[in-house]
Design a protein around this motif. Structure first.
Motif: not given
Ligand SMILES: C[S@@+](CC[C@H](N)C(=O)[O-])C[C@H]1O[C@@H](n2cnc3c(N)ncnc32)[C@H](O)[C@@H]1O
Length: 512
Positions: A142-150
């Motif tokens: 169910g997760a939808t993010a392809t990229h995370v930046i932080l």
């Protein structure tokens, strides 16, 4: 492309600089507000490997949105088959959320010109709670993010804080908010999605972050690590002088066999080595310490240290923290060594490979030897003292000195202050030779080079010392019996390296 990319970077920098100069000092501290420049953001963004297709990019604790803006524009200009971009930027501070929207507006113009669909949402709410809520209710399908930046906020968490409890639900109790953000952010990723984070290096070692490392690495593959050449340059313009690391993970349970290890400063050359995972996280290491061997020399030092036959535990040596907490023992502290008192040893006593007492400075030098202090004192004998924190001026991170009984003939006991660790055998002293030999080894350049590969701060934890591999007891005692223990130690290191077939040790400045 009509838009000049430099103009976009300048526009983003202007928004960031305004935020830095207008930042409310209280918010800055409470919300861990440190803003990434465009040039540092580019270092993070370069680490993503794939911008093809429909991208959903999460920016957790977005500040003015520099990271996601630089990522989105770089993806667009990469020409790598991007078909659409959706940015979800979470920022709890309403004023910064407004500025994030301004950054996103600049990005939006670029996408409009290129004719590639772009959407953004700046969510002015608590990222950790919302992301945890969202991901805990989701399966990984169910997760939808392809990229995370932080660049997550830095704040120590108390044992009972909500954030710590949330992080525990996401995989591990964590001692700092930045680690909770990393767990929550990675949980939003689809399998195969990528996360790039700039954080302090403190999570790479130490027992407080052990469960965090385990959780993070059981859910994400560690693909690459980037450190700065000048170790503390990332946020120096905002007086944040800590060592940072940029890490790149791919969501999924499998660790890659190789890790890319990069070193470089913004705008400068980046050098890269591709190393086996086992050089970064040693096989079978239950502490899952992350080693960052920045060069071949450091890698040789790491390989060498792994070959050593013993640990403090196997030679029957324990590490403890000095028991005198000076502000709690104030009534018994003395500025002179008066009758009835015994030497009190502070970190400043550990100097140039020895133990100097009394050391110069304004601190007390002695503690009363009375019934009330009995539990704080250590029986006279030979011990190794190791500073728990090295100062910036010190050449080495580990600063050890032999505390020798015969230098204090009249003293029945010692007081060892709480900023000093000491090595002993179940509370009893060690042999003179072992104490001198261990000090020579711990002060050696090679140990320092190795230690820096996994510790980004000036703190030397007892757990770090317990993990160190060391020569066996007889060898250490030989160093301790030699007329020059340091030279004896260096010579042995050379011959041991040759015997186990490790080259490159000569490159580490052994005499330095
Ligand atoms: C270290 S700053 C980084 C800002 C930005 N990502 C950058 O690199 O310039 C962390 C940001 O997280 C925000 N923040 C702190 N706690 C937050 C929370 N619980 N939810 C969302 N944002 C938060 C702060 O206001 C701050 O802007």
């Amino acid at each position: 492309m009509l838009t000049d990319i430099e103009m976009v970077w300048n526009g983003l920098e202007e928004i960031r600089r305004a935020a830095v100069s207008e930042a409310n000092p209280k918010y800055r501290k409470d919300l861990g507000q440190v803003f990434t420049s465009v040039s540092v953001a580019q270092l993070l963004v370069e680490m993503f490997s794939d911008w093809r297709g429909d991208v959903e990019l999460v920016d957790a604790g977005a500040g003015v949105g520099t990271l996601s803006a630089v990522a989105a524009v770089s993806a667009l200009f990469s020409g790598g088959g991007l078909t659409s971009m959706r940015v979800l930027a979470w920022e709890v501070d309403p004023e910064l959320a407004v500025k994030s929207k301004q950054s996103m507006a600049l990005v939006s113009e670029c996408f409009d010109e290129a004719g590639i669909p772009f959407e953004f949402e700046v969510l002015n709410e608590d990222f950790l709670h919302r992301a945890a809520q969202k991901s805990l209710g989701l399966s990984s399908d169910g997760a939808t993010a392809t990229h995370v930046i932080l660049n997550p906020p830095y704040a120590k968490l108390s044992s009972f804080s909500n954030e710590r409890v949330l992080a525990e639900r996401l995989g591990a109790p964590v001692p700092n908010l930045y680690a909770a953000f990393m767990l929550a952010a990675s949980a939003l990723l689809k399998v195969g999605g990528e996360m790039v984070a700039i954080t302090p290096r403190s999570f790479c070692n130490g027992s407080y972050f052990k469960k965090f490392r385990r959780a993070l690495l059981s859910q994400n593959g560690l693909v690459s690590i980037r450190v700065f050449e000048s170790r503390i340059c990332a946020f120096a313009d905002q007086d944040v002088l800590q060592e940072n690391v940029i890490t790149h993970f791919v969501r999924g349970e499998v660790q890659p066999e190789k890790v890319r290890m990069q070193v470089g400063d913004p705008g400068g050359l980046v050098t890269e080595r591709v190393v086996p995972l086992a050089e970064v996280i040693f096989s079978g290491d239950r502490d899952v310490v992350i080693h960052v061997a920045e060069s071949e020399d450091v890698a040789s030092a790491t390989t060498f240290m792994q070959e050593l036959p013993a640990t403090l535990e196997t030679i029957g040596v324990n590490v403890s923290t000095g028991r005198v907490v000076d502000f709690r023992a104030r009534q018994w502290l003395q500025i002179e060594h008066i009758p009835g008192s015994v030497p009190l040893l502070y970190p400043s006593s550990v100097d140039r490979g020895g133990v100097l007492w009394p050391s110069s400075g304004s601190k007390p030098i002695a503690i009363d030897d009375v019934g009330s202090t009995a539990s704080l004192l250590t029986p006279r004998g030979n011990y190794v003292l190791v500073k728990r924190f090295s100062s910036k001026e010190e050449r080495r991170r580990i600063v050890a000195g032999p505390l020798l009984a015969d230098a204090f003939p009249e003293c029945p006991r010692f007081g060892i202050e709480n900023h000093v660790n000491y090595l002993h055998r179940q509370g009893r002293p060690l042999s003179r030779q072992l104490v001198i030999g261990l000090s020579a080894f711990l002060n050696h350049k090679l140990v320092d080079v190795y230690f820096r590969s996994f510790s980004g701060h000036t703190q030397v934890n007892a757990s770090d010392l317990r993990r160190l591999r060391i020569p066996d007891r007889a060898t250490l005692e030989e160093f301790g019996s030699a007329s020059c223990p340091h030279e004896a130690c260096s010579e042995w290191i050379h011959s041991f390296a040759a015997a186990v077939g490790i080259s490159g040790i000569e490159e580490v400045d052994l005499v330095g």
